[in-house]
Design an enzyme around this catalytic site. Structure first.
Site, PDB file in Angstrom:
ATOM      1  N   LYS A  55     -56.433  -8.251  -3.271  1.00 34.00           N
ATOM      2  CA  LYS A  55     -56.220  -7.663  -1.948  1.00 34.00           C
ATOM      3  C   LYS A  55     -56.642  -8.589  -0.806  1.00 34.00           C
ATOM      4  O   LYS A  55     -56.159  -8.458   0.318  1.00 34.00           O
ATOM      5  CB  LYS A  55     -56.973  -6.338  -1.816  1.00 34.00           C
ATOM      6  CG  LYS A  55     -56.439  -5.209  -2.679  1.00 34.00           C
ATOM      7  CD  LYS A  55     -55.320  -4.493  -1.994  1.00 34.00           C
ATOM      8  CE  LYS A  55     -54.938  -3.148  -2.591  1.00 34.00           C
ATOM      9  NZ  LYS A  55     -55.219  -2.897  -3.994  1.00 34.00           N
ATOM     10  N   SER A  80     -60.535   3.529   0.640  1.00 38.48           N
ATOM     11  CA  SER A  80     -61.926   3.520   0.214  1.00 38.48           C
ATOM     12  C   SER A  80     -62.106   2.465  -0.861  1.00 38.48           C
ATOM     13  O   SER A  80     -63.187   2.275  -1.385  1.00 38.48           O
ATOM     14  CB  SER A  80     -62.337   4.901  -0.309  1.00 38.48           C
ATOM     15  OG  SER A  80     -61.377   5.358  -1.211  1.00 38.48           O
ATOM     16  N   GLU A 206     -47.890   1.189 -14.625  1.00 40.90           N
ATOM     17  CA  GLU A 206     -48.573   2.267 -13.908  1.00 40.90           C
ATOM     18  C   GLU A 206     -49.431   3.086 -14.860  1.00 40.90           C
ATOM     19  O   GLU A 206     -49.171   3.128 -16.065  1.00 40.90           O
ATOM     20  CB  GLU A 206     -47.530   3.260 -13.357  1.00 40.90           C
ATOM     21  CG  GLU A 206     -46.866   2.827 -12.093  1.00 40.90           C
ATOM     22  CD  GLU A 206     -45.905   3.906 -11.610  1.00 40.90           C
ATOM     23  OE1 GLU A 206     -45.959   4.206 -10.417  1.00 40.90           O
ATOM     24  OE2 GLU A 206     -45.117   4.436 -12.415  1.00 40.90           O
ATOM     25  N   GLY A 210     -49.927   8.808 -13.184  1.00 42.89           N
ATOM     26  CA  GLY A 210     -49.392   8.571 -11.838  1.00 42.89           C
ATOM     27  C   GLY A 210     -48.161   7.697 -11.891  1.00 42.89           C
ATOM     28  O   GLY A 210     -48.143   6.589 -11.363  1.00 42.89           O
ATOM     29  N   ASP A 212     -45.267   7.694 -10.470  1.00 35.48           N
ATOM     30  CA  ASP A 212     -44.295   7.908  -9.389  1.00 35.48           C
ATOM     31  C   ASP A 212     -43.333   6.732  -9.249  1.00 35.48           C
ATOM     32  O   ASP A 212     -42.160   6.919  -8.921  1.00 35.48           O
ATOM     33  CB  ASP A 212     -45.012   8.148  -8.058  1.00 35.48           C
ATOM     34  CG  ASP A 212     -45.874   6.968  -7.673  1.00 35.48           C
ATOM     35  OD1 ASP A 212     -46.915   6.775  -8.319  1.00 35.48           O
ATOM     36  OD2 ASP A 212     -45.500   6.220  -6.748  1.00 35.48           O
ATOM     37  N   SER A 307     -55.817  -7.754 -11.967  1.00 33.48           N
ATOM     38  CA  SER A 307     -55.786  -7.604 -10.512  1.00 33.48           C
ATOM     39  C   SER A 307     -57.152  -7.523  -9.841  1.00 33.48           C
ATOM     40  O   SER A 307     -57.276  -7.837  -8.658  1.00 33.48           O
ATOM     41  CB  SER A 307     -54.957  -6.380 -10.141  1.00 33.48           C
ATOM     42  OG  SER A 307     -55.479  -5.227 -10.772  1.00 33.48           O
TER      43      SER A 307
HETATM   44  C1  LIG Z   1     -54.715  -2.150  -4.923  1.00 33.00           C
HETATM   45  C2  LIG Z   1     -54.897  -2.508  -6.334  1.00 33.00           C
HETATM   46  C3  LIG Z   1     -53.844  -2.378  -7.262  1.00 33.00           C
HETATM   47  C4  LIG Z   1     -52.498  -1.830  -6.879  1.00 33.00           C
HETATM   48  O1  LIG Z   1     -51.843  -2.688  -5.980  1.00 33.00           O
HETATM   49  P1  LIG Z   1     -50.564  -2.220  -5.142  1.00 33.00           P
HETATM   50  O2  LIG Z   1     -50.253  -3.388  -4.277  1.00 33.00           O
HETATM   51  O3  LIG Z   1     -50.970  -1.007  -4.359  1.00 33.00           O
HETATM   52  O4  LIG Z   1     -49.502  -1.887  -6.124  1.00 33.00           O
HETATM   53  C5  LIG Z   1     -54.077  -2.800  -8.556  1.00 33.00           C
HETATM   54  N1  LIG Z   1     -55.255  -3.293  -8.963  1.00 33.00           N
HETATM   55  C6  LIG Z   1     -56.299  -3.425  -8.107  1.00 33.00           C
HETATM   56  C7  LIG Z   1     -57.583  -3.974  -8.625  1.00 33.00           C
HETATM   57  C8  LIG Z   1     -56.156  -3.045  -6.763  1.00 33.00           C
HETATM   58  O5  LIG Z   1     -57.185  -3.179  -5.927  1.00 33.00           O
END
Ligand SMILES: *Cc1c(COP(=O)(O)O)cnc(C)c1O
Length: 322
Positions: A55, A80, A206, A210, A212, A307
């Site tokens: 992010k 959050s 996903e 969830g 969607d 991620s």
């Molecule tokens: C926000 C987040 C996601 C999902 O990312 P999107 O861009 O909303 O699809 C996945 N893994 C982590 C660790 C995140 O912080």
């Protein structure tokens, strides 16, 4: 009216802006994981990114694109989770004031982390107030620029730099697996894959509870669901965005799901075999590969984006114990 969608050249610009600011995160391999799947896996480790998740890429890119006047008025967002920390840190680095709207009952550790990066936290009552209305009122008062967590061109293209780095480092891939919440990371990754590895099959993953995104892909339009209950809190979104949906619809190979048990097992695999801390949401893509949700031919070259790694230690301990 169809929105103007970002392109790969915007991802390239983002990568230039992020050079020397975001970490170029490592790509790990594991003989054990390769043995379990028969494939050759490349794990792009965004759990080692600044503030612990990808992010930071989108947040920093989006704030750095604001004009000097916009920067003076500050930025605002509602989150959050990791996006809150990303905006707080990126804003501090760029000398911009950040206001983060969070539910009153958000975990104290998350509030503290956001404040620790210099963000101003404003709370609201989740059961009484509408978060977007609270944010909009504050925004009107201050003139701050709203940076939403995924449905924003500069956020999407910032997130796309992680997959760009992966392809730049290991070359073309047969498959790429990416976790999916609101779709910022997946849509950005699709822009990079299309440009750098056009025959790569890209899957979004996903949480089962969830799905969607999967429903939206099947239906050909954005499907909204009630807030899902899942271990993968970072992907507990209720709908894709006006920008992320068309990019995903037009480019993704498919969207698949994994269950909470598979996420917990994957967290333990990462801890035990690869010695890395990964949050439940960060395990989505790897869980789909390790649990063979998609049949992958022997010897295929497979990219997996991890991620993030922000997980409360108490929850981590419970999940490690099984
Ligand atoms: C926000 C987040 C996601 C999902 O990312 P999107 O861009 O909303 O699809 C996945 N893994 C982590 C660790 C995140 O912080």
């Amino acid at each position: 009216m169809s929105p103007v969608l970002p392109t790969y050249s915007d991802v390239v610009r983002a990568s230039e802006i992020l050079a020397g600011v975001a970490h170029r995160t490592p790509v790990l391999t594991s003989t054990t994981a390769d043995g379990l799947t028969g494939a050759r896996l490349y794990f792009k480790c965004e759990n080692f990114q600044r503030m612990g998740a990808f992010k930071f890429r989108g947040g920093y890119h989006a704030i750095s694109r604001l004009t000097p006047e916009q920067r003076k008025a500050g930025v605002i967002t509602f989150s959050s989770g990791n996006h809150a920390q990303a905006i707080a840190l990126a804003a501090r680095l760029l000398g911009v004031e950040a206001t983060i709207v969070m539910p009153e009952d958000a975990p104290a550790a998350k509030k503290a982390a956001t404040q620790g990066y210099g963000g101003k936290v404003v709370t609201y009552d989740r059961y009484k107030d509408d978060r977007e209305a609270v944010t909009r009122a504050l925004q009107q008062e201050t003139g701050a620029a709203l940076i939403p967590p995924y449905d924003h061109a500069d956020v999407i293209t910032g997130q796309g730099t992680a997959a760009k780095e992966l392809f730049d480092e290991v070359g073309e891939l047969d498959y790429l697996f990416v976790c999916l919440g609101g779709g910022g990371l997946l849509s950005g990754s699709l822009l990079s894959a299309k440009a750098l590895s056009p025959s790569c099959k890209v899957y979004g993953v996903e949480p089962e509870a969830g799905n969607d995104g999967q429903q939206s892909l099947r239906k050909g339009q954005v499907v909204r669901i009630p807030a899902p209950k899942t271990l993968a809190d970072g992907a507990a979104t209720t709908h894709l965005g006006d920008l992320t949906f068309p990019i995903i619809r037009d480019n993704v190979t498919d969207i698949v799901t994994v269950g909470d048990d598979q996420l917990a097992q994957t967290m333990r695999f990462f801890a035990q075999r690869m010695k890395i801390v990964v949050e439940p949401t960060g395990c989505l893509a790897a869980a789909a590969v390790l649990h063979k949700v998609v049949a992958i031919p022997a010897g295929a070259r497979v990219g997996v984006i991890i991620s993030g790694g922000n997980v409360d230690l108490e929850a981590y301990g419970r999940l490690m114990a099984g």
